[in-house]
Design a protein around this motif. Sequence first.
Motif, PDB file in Angstrom:
ATOM      1  N   TRP A 224     -32.382  71.321 -35.769  1.00 25.01           N
ATOM      2  CA  TRP A 224     -33.399  70.441 -36.351  1.00 25.01           C
ATOM      3  C   TRP A 224     -33.641  70.813 -37.806  1.00 25.01           C
ATOM      4  O   TRP A 224     -33.706  71.991 -38.163  1.00 25.01           O
ATOM      5  CB  TRP A 224     -34.705  70.564 -35.578  1.00 25.01           C
ATOM      6  CG  TRP A 224     -35.913  70.043 -36.306  1.00 25.01           C
ATOM      7  CD1 TRP A 224     -36.840  70.772 -37.001  1.00 25.01           C
ATOM      8  CD2 TRP A 224     -36.309  68.676 -36.444  1.00 25.01           C
ATOM      9  NE1 TRP A 224     -37.800  69.948 -37.543  1.00 25.01           N
ATOM     10  CE2 TRP A 224     -37.501  68.656 -37.226  1.00 25.01           C
ATOM     11  CE3 TRP A 224     -35.789  67.472 -35.987  1.00 25.01           C
ATOM     12  CZ2 TRP A 224     -38.166  67.482 -37.552  1.00 25.01           C
ATOM     13  CZ3 TRP A 224     -36.446  66.294 -36.310  1.00 25.01           C
ATOM     14  CH2 TRP A 224     -37.621  66.292 -37.072  1.00 25.01           C
ATOM     15  N   SER A 225     -33.747  69.791 -38.652  1.00 29.58           N
ATOM     16  CA  SER A 225     -34.167  69.998 -40.033  1.00 29.58           C
ATOM     17  C   SER A 225     -35.140  68.893 -40.395  1.00 29.58           C
ATOM     18  O   SER A 225     -34.803  67.715 -40.312  1.00 29.58           O
ATOM     19  CB  SER A 225     -32.973  69.974 -40.996  1.00 29.58           C
ATOM     20  OG  SER A 225     -33.421  70.069 -42.339  1.00 29.58           O
ATOM     21  N   HIS A 242     -39.922  65.121 -34.653  1.00 31.31           N
ATOM     22  CA  HIS A 242     -39.661  66.400 -33.996  1.00 31.31           C
ATOM     23  C   HIS A 242     -40.021  66.346 -32.515  1.00 31.31           C
ATOM     24  O   HIS A 242     -39.306  66.898 -31.674  1.00 31.31           O
ATOM     25  CB  HIS A 242     -40.439  67.525 -34.679  1.00 31.31           C
ATOM     26  CG  HIS A 242     -40.129  68.884 -34.121  1.00 31.31           C
ATOM     27  ND1 HIS A 242     -40.963  69.533 -33.245  1.00 31.31           N
ATOM     28  CD2 HIS A 242     -39.044  69.685 -34.275  1.00 31.31           C
ATOM     29  CE1 HIS A 242     -40.423  70.687 -32.896  1.00 31.31           C
ATOM     30  NE2 HIS A 242     -39.262  70.811 -33.518  1.00 31.31           N
ATOM     31  N   ALA A 245     -37.171  64.868 -30.815  1.00 26.81           N
ATOM     32  CA  ALA A 245     -36.075  65.825 -30.650  1.00 26.81           C
ATOM     33  C   ALA A 245     -36.340  66.758 -29.474  1.00 26.81           C
ATOM     34  O   ALA A 245     -35.428  67.067 -28.684  1.00 26.81           O
ATOM     35  CB  ALA A 245     -35.896  66.624 -31.941  1.00 26.81           C
ATOM     36  N   LEU A 256     -31.542  72.484 -28.330  1.00 26.65           N
ATOM     37  CA  LEU A 256     -32.027  72.802 -29.667  1.00 26.65           C
ATOM     38  C   LEU A 256     -31.968  74.306 -29.907  1.00 26.65           C
ATOM     39  O   LEU A 256     -32.438  75.098 -29.078  1.00 26.65           O
ATOM     40  CB  LEU A 256     -33.472  72.332 -29.844  1.00 26.65           C
ATOM     41  CG  LEU A 256     -33.717  70.876 -30.259  1.00 26.65           C
ATOM     42  CD1 LEU A 256     -35.213  70.586 -30.269  1.00 26.65           C
ATOM     43  CD2 LEU A 256     -33.111  70.587 -31.628  1.00 26.65           C
ATOM     44  N   LEU A 307     -30.287  67.114 -36.370  1.00 22.12           N
ATOM     45  CA  LEU A 307     -31.371  66.162 -36.122  1.00 22.12           C
ATOM     46  C   LEU A 307     -32.363  66.209 -37.274  1.00 22.12           C
ATOM     47  O   LEU A 307     -32.769  67.288 -37.712  1.00 22.12           O
ATOM     48  CB  LEU A 307     -32.095  66.498 -34.814  1.00 22.12           C
ATOM     49  CG  LEU A 307     -31.506  65.988 -33.498  1.00 22.12           C
ATOM     50  CD1 LEU A 307     -30.066  66.436 -33.292  1.00 22.12           C
ATOM     51  CD2 LEU A 307     -32.364  66.456 -32.318  1.00 22.12           C
ATOM     52  N   THR A 308     -32.758  65.019 -37.757  1.00 26.11           N
ATOM     53  CA  THR A 308     -33.762  64.900 -38.817  1.00 26.11           C
ATOM     54  C   THR A 308     -34.611  63.658 -38.555  1.00 26.11           C
ATOM     55  O   THR A 308     -34.211  62.788 -37.776  1.00 26.11           O
ATOM     56  CB  THR A 308     -33.114  64.732 -40.210  1.00 26.11           C
ATOM     57  OG1 THR A 308     -32.677  63.371 -40.379  1.00 26.11           O
ATOM     58  CG2 THR A 308     -31.938  65.671 -40.409  1.00 26.11           C
ATOM     59  N   LEU A 356     -35.593  58.881 -35.156  1.00 24.83           N
ATOM     60  CA  LEU A 356     -34.963  60.200 -35.187  1.00 24.83           C
ATOM     61  C   LEU A 356     -33.495  59.999 -35.509  1.00 24.83           C
ATOM     62  O   LEU A 356     -32.813  59.198 -34.860  1.00 24.83           O
ATOM     63  CB  LEU A 356     -35.108  60.903 -33.839  1.00 24.83           C
ATOM     64  CG  LEU A 356     -34.357  62.228 -33.663  1.00 24.83           C
ATOM     65  CD1 LEU A 356     -34.954  63.315 -34.550  1.00 24.83           C
ATOM     66  CD2 LEU A 356     -34.370  62.660 -32.192  1.00 24.83           C
TER      67      LEU A 356
END
Length: 377
Positions: A224-225, A242, A245, A256, A307-308, A356
């Motif tokens: 994740w970013s 988030h 995610a 994750l 993922l962003t 997402l």
Amino acid sequence: MSTAFPAALSAEEIASAVRSRALRAVDVVAAALERIERADPVLCAFIEVWGEEALRRAGEVDARVDAGERLPLAGVPIGVKGRHGLRTAGPLLAAGCVAVGATSVPGPGTAWQTWGRGRHGRTVNPWRHDRTPGGSSAGSAAAVAAGLVPLATGSDGAGSVRIPAAWCGVVGLKAGNGRLPSTDRTGLMAPGVLARSVGDVSAYWSVMSGEEPGSGSSPPVAVWSADLGFDDPDPDIVAVAHAGAVRLAEAGALRLVRPGIPLRLEDPASAWLALRTPGADPTAAHRIRAENDRRLDALFADAELLLTPTAPTPPHGHDGPGDRYSTALTWAFNLSGHPAISIPVGFGPDGCPVGLQLVAPRGREDLLLWTVRCAHI
């Protein structure tokens, strides 16, 4: 039976019903045209509607089905992006889709490519008419989100499929650069599609690429970013994305992990703009591109997905985006060529959808589609 009856059906469901003759393509397309006639004066999702031609094409699809031809997308009404959208829709039409019209794109003077202008005026976001649907695949996103068609084509040079998908609450796939034909001289723009389900996006990909959606034995490792190391997205957007995610991880669709070194890309804005500006010196752009490629290669050596949030802001009003780049988190992957998909994961405080973004290694559209299907998006 009302002619509005297929409105809730997915492209996969329509095609299955037409192939089995439970539905006729002519009736499905007539229902779509009726929905467009009723809703488009407000949404302004279409530049042109091809009613008579679409019904004729639908009749041809029914005749092909009656003759025993198995069409993977038999009778599916689609919108095509812009007046020239049919140029890239050939495989979809051969598979049984019926193009009902050209969807809206930004008109003259619409900087940032986040508006659309249809035949009745500016394109509105189906969730809030005082907000833009995003662009440049504005009409395609609005038409799909409003249920006018189950599938619409797009093109993505900086986020032009993913951003409207996020802001309109639908699924939007940008193919990896070079995976499907594109006329963009810079190589930054890739074809894409918008749909209400990842199953329909998978059906599109199978027809366009000739590849079947992938499968896997274990959840892919994902990182994740919130900001790719350079942006400052709105906290409310980050929180919703988030949480989405985390739900994917809890559903077993991915795993994750925290990267050993956080991803910090160089801001791609100047590089993208230089490559799109005729006569500009590309030297600095090539340096930024090479450095970001190196950092992404390092990330994908240890993880399978990134993922962003899709967009760093909620959809803006029709007066414009101000000084914020809605493309801040998407155009890095037009420069790098990675495939990316936006999926809806919730709503912001303004009541508009939040997306997402999932990014996969080059050539791994199948991984994106398999992962999201595992989460039943």
